[in-house]
Design an enzyme around this catalytic site. Structure first.
Site, PDB file in Angstrom:
ATOM      1  N   GLY A 119     -16.149  -5.904  12.478  1.00  0.00           N
ATOM      2  CA  GLY A 119     -15.294  -5.284  10.962  1.00  0.00           C
ATOM      3  C   GLY A 119     -16.162  -4.840   9.964  1.00  0.00           C
ATOM      4  CG  ASN A 153      -0.387   1.863  19.358  1.00  0.00           C
ATOM      5  OD1 ASN A 153      -1.481   1.119  18.576  1.00  0.00           O
ATOM      6  ND2 ASN A 153       0.883   1.412  19.182  1.00  0.00           N
ATOM      7  CE  LYS A 208      -3.602  -1.972   2.480  1.00  0.00           C
ATOM      8  NZ  LYS A 208      -5.321  -1.681   3.660  1.00  0.00           N
TER       9      LYS A 208
HETATM   10  P1  NAD Z   1      -1.164  -3.292  11.434  1.00  0.00           P
HETATM   11  O1  NAD Z   1      -0.061  -4.272  11.614  1.00  0.00           O
HETATM   12  O2  NAD Z   1      -0.741  -2.210  10.500  1.00  0.00           O
HETATM   13  O3  NAD Z   1      -1.722  -2.636  12.874  1.00  0.00           O
HETATM   14  C1  NAD Z   1      -1.522  -3.154  14.250  1.00  0.00           C
HETATM   15  C2  NAD Z   1      -1.469  -2.217  15.140  1.00  0.00           C
HETATM   16  O4  NAD Z   1      -2.415  -3.372  16.526  1.00  0.00           O
HETATM   17  C3  NAD Z   1      -0.699  -1.308  16.286  1.00  0.00           C
HETATM   18  O5  NAD Z   1      -1.744  -0.279  16.377  1.00  0.00           O
HETATM   19  C4  NAD Z   1      -0.157  -2.803  17.095  1.00  0.00           C
HETATM   20  O6  NAD Z   1       0.592  -1.699  17.968  1.00  0.00           O
HETATM   21  C5  NAD Z   1      -2.078  -3.194  17.963  1.00  0.00           C
HETATM   22  N1  NAD Z   1      -1.659  -4.463  17.948  1.00  0.00           N
HETATM   23  C6  NAD Z   1      -0.969  -5.541  17.787  1.00  0.00           C
HETATM   24  N2  NAD Z   1      -1.115  -6.598  18.952  1.00  0.00           N
HETATM   25  C7  NAD Z   1      -1.871  -5.885  19.698  1.00  0.00           C
HETATM   26  C8  NAD Z   1      -2.210  -6.606  21.542  1.00  0.00           C
HETATM   27  N3  NAD Z   1      -2.069  -7.131  21.322  1.00  0.00           N
HETATM   28  N4  NAD Z   1      -3.081  -5.106  21.699  1.00  0.00           N
HETATM   29  C9  NAD Z   1      -2.699  -3.978  21.916  1.00  0.00           C
HETATM   30  N5  NAD Z   1      -2.340  -3.327  20.430  1.00  0.00           N
HETATM   31  C10 NAD Z   1      -1.589  -4.382  19.589  1.00  0.00           C
HETATM   32  O7  NAD Z   1      -2.056  -3.544  11.642  1.00  0.00           O
HETATM   33  P2  NAD Z   1      -3.517  -2.908  10.344  1.00  0.00           P
HETATM   34  O8  NAD Z   1      -3.689  -3.409   8.836  1.00  0.00           O
HETATM   35  O9  NAD Z   1      -4.510  -1.458  10.681  1.00  0.00           O
HETATM   36  O10 NAD Z   1      -4.602  -4.083  10.727  1.00  0.00           O
HETATM   37  C11 NAD Z   1      -5.322  -3.964  12.215  1.00  0.00           C
HETATM   38  C12 NAD Z   1      -6.201  -4.855  12.574  1.00  0.00           C
HETATM   39  O11 NAD Z   1      -7.245  -3.986  11.519  1.00  0.00           O
HETATM   40  C13 NAD Z   1      -7.037  -6.081  12.052  1.00  0.00           C
HETATM   41  O12 NAD Z   1      -6.997  -6.962  12.652  1.00  0.00           O
HETATM   42  C14 NAD Z   1      -6.759  -6.590  10.704  1.00  0.00           C
HETATM   43  O13 NAD Z   1      -7.765  -7.514   9.982  1.00  0.00           O
HETATM   44  C15 NAD Z   1      -7.861  -5.011  10.534  1.00  0.00           C
HETATM   45  N6  NAD Z   1      -8.135  -4.826   9.921  1.00  0.00           N
HETATM   46  C16 NAD Z   1      -9.614  -4.544   9.312  1.00  0.00           C
HETATM   47  C17 NAD Z   1     -10.425  -3.716   7.813  1.00  0.00           C
HETATM   48  C18 NAD Z   1     -11.855  -4.121   7.763  1.00  0.00           C
HETATM   49  O14 NAD Z   1     -12.166  -3.470   6.815  1.00  0.00           O
HETATM   50  N7  NAD Z   1     -12.826  -4.476   8.882  1.00  0.00           N
HETATM   51  C19 NAD Z   1      -9.503  -3.375   6.998  1.00  0.00           C
HETATM   52  C20 NAD Z   1      -7.691  -3.111   7.398  1.00  0.00           C
HETATM   53  C21 NAD Z   1      -7.356  -3.713   8.476  1.00  0.00           C
END
Ligand code: NAD
Length: 290
Positions: free
Chosen positions: A260, A158, A73
């Site tokens: 979600g 965060n 991305k």
């Molecule tokens: P990313 O890897 O870019 O970011 C991860 C985030 O989660 C960071 O802020 C990190 O600090 C935090 N984190 C990780 N483990 C943690 C824990 N145990 N406790 C607290 N914070 C924690 O990930 P992303 O791409 O932003 O995705 C995050 C979530 O969102 C995933 O579950 C992904 O599947 C979901 N998502 C959903 C959609 C949708 O359309 N519904 C779109 C994108 C991402």
């Protein structure tokens, strides 16, 4: 399929890695067929260092546009000719349209998809105070879109992990680009006392971290006692379909408890509209694939 694909069929694609699990090909191809659009959508596994090669190939093949998933991305945002305001602020794009002159416009529909999903559940974000957990890809897209859509305050929380600095950057970018926002700041998620106070004064709590995502199904990102009926709660995690946070929000009688999967649907609807200028048959797609 053999009757649908012709010598004129236009290609749309998903690039990123992994893509094998993606529901996008099913959702888009069903919609093309339903609306009689002569187009097909395929997913291609592309590692980040091949992003430019893949985009060059799609341009050579006169694709109509493509979606982008992790890890491509950010690289894609640096390659396209122009970015939408949200994609510019996020510094990443998930949807690229080839314009008639062959140039590429990058969009970010994760944030609009999230907001649209909230709207569908009766939650309007304008003028609201929100607590946003997370500073990764999904959280950044949501923070930016919420700011552009006129929220009053965004309190980002965060963990002090490798993502924290990204949240600090997002705060700076929003302050500069959206000076009308009353307040935007970041704090440590482990400061539970402050987190409780801020949630207590907020309208909407959003989890955009991985907490609660399979295999962490039994993890809730905030103590359940912070949830109250006046608070709308939304999770970006869609696997499992109902996270522990959403379950606890329902038990606490929260005015909204939103999962979600709707965000996933609506970001796709927004991309489909950018590609074709037409609305996806949303209800049928939701019923069949979500
Ligand atoms: P990313 O890897 O870019 O970011 C991860 C985030 O989660 C960071 O802020 C990190 O600090 C935090 N984190 C990780 N483990 C943690 C824990 N145990 N406790 C607290 N914070 C924690 O990930 P992303 O791409 O932003 O995705 C995050 C979530 O969102 C995933 O579950 C992904 O599947 C979901 N998502 C959903 C959609 C949708 O359309 N519904 C779109 C994108 C991402």
């Amino acid at each position: 399929m053999e009757r649908r694909i012709s010598g004129h069929t236009q290609l749309y694609a998903l690039i990123g890695s992994p893509v094998g699990h993606s529901g996008s090909p099913a959702m888009y191809n069903y919609s093309f067929e339903k609306l009689g659009i002569d187009a097909a959508y395929l997913a291609f596994d592309v590692p980040v260092d091949k992003t430019k090669d893949a985009i060059d190939a799609l341009r050579t093949l006169h694709a109509g546009g493509f979606n982008v998933t992790m890890p491509c991305k950010t690289a894609t945002a640096q390659i396209v000719d122009r970015l939408s305001p949200a994609a510019e602020l996020v510094g990443a794009c998930n949807t690229v349209v080839f314009e008639e002159d062959g140039t590429m416009t990058g969009h970010m529909t994760d944030g609009t998809g999230f907001v649209r999903n909230l709207n569908e559940h009766g939650v309007d974000i304008k003028g609201k105070k929100i607590v946003l957990l997370g500073t990764g890809g999904a959280a950044t897209a949501i923070a930016v879109q919420a700011a552009l859509d006129g929220v009053a305050e965004i309190a980002i929380f965060n963990r002090k992990d490798e993502f924290y600095a990204n949240g600090e950057k997002t705060v700076e970018k929003i302050r500069k680009a959206v000076p009308s926002i009353q307040n935007v700041y970041i704090e440590d998620l482990d400061n539970t006392e402050l987190l409780g106070q801020v949630i207590g004064q907020s309208d909407i709590l959003i989890n955009a971290t991985r907490a609660g995502m399979s295999p962490m199904e039994d993890v809730i990102p905030v103590p359940a006692e912070f949830l109250r009926p006046e608070l709308a709660v939304a999770d970006v995690v869609y696997n499992p379909k109902e996270t522990l946070l959403v379950k606890k929000a329902k038990e606490a009688g929260c005015c909204a408890a939103v999962g979600g999967s709707g965000m996933l649907l609506w970001q796709g609807v927004a991309a489909f509209e950018l590609f074709t200028g037409q609305e996806m048959p949303v209800e049928e797609v939701r019923e069949k694939f979500f």
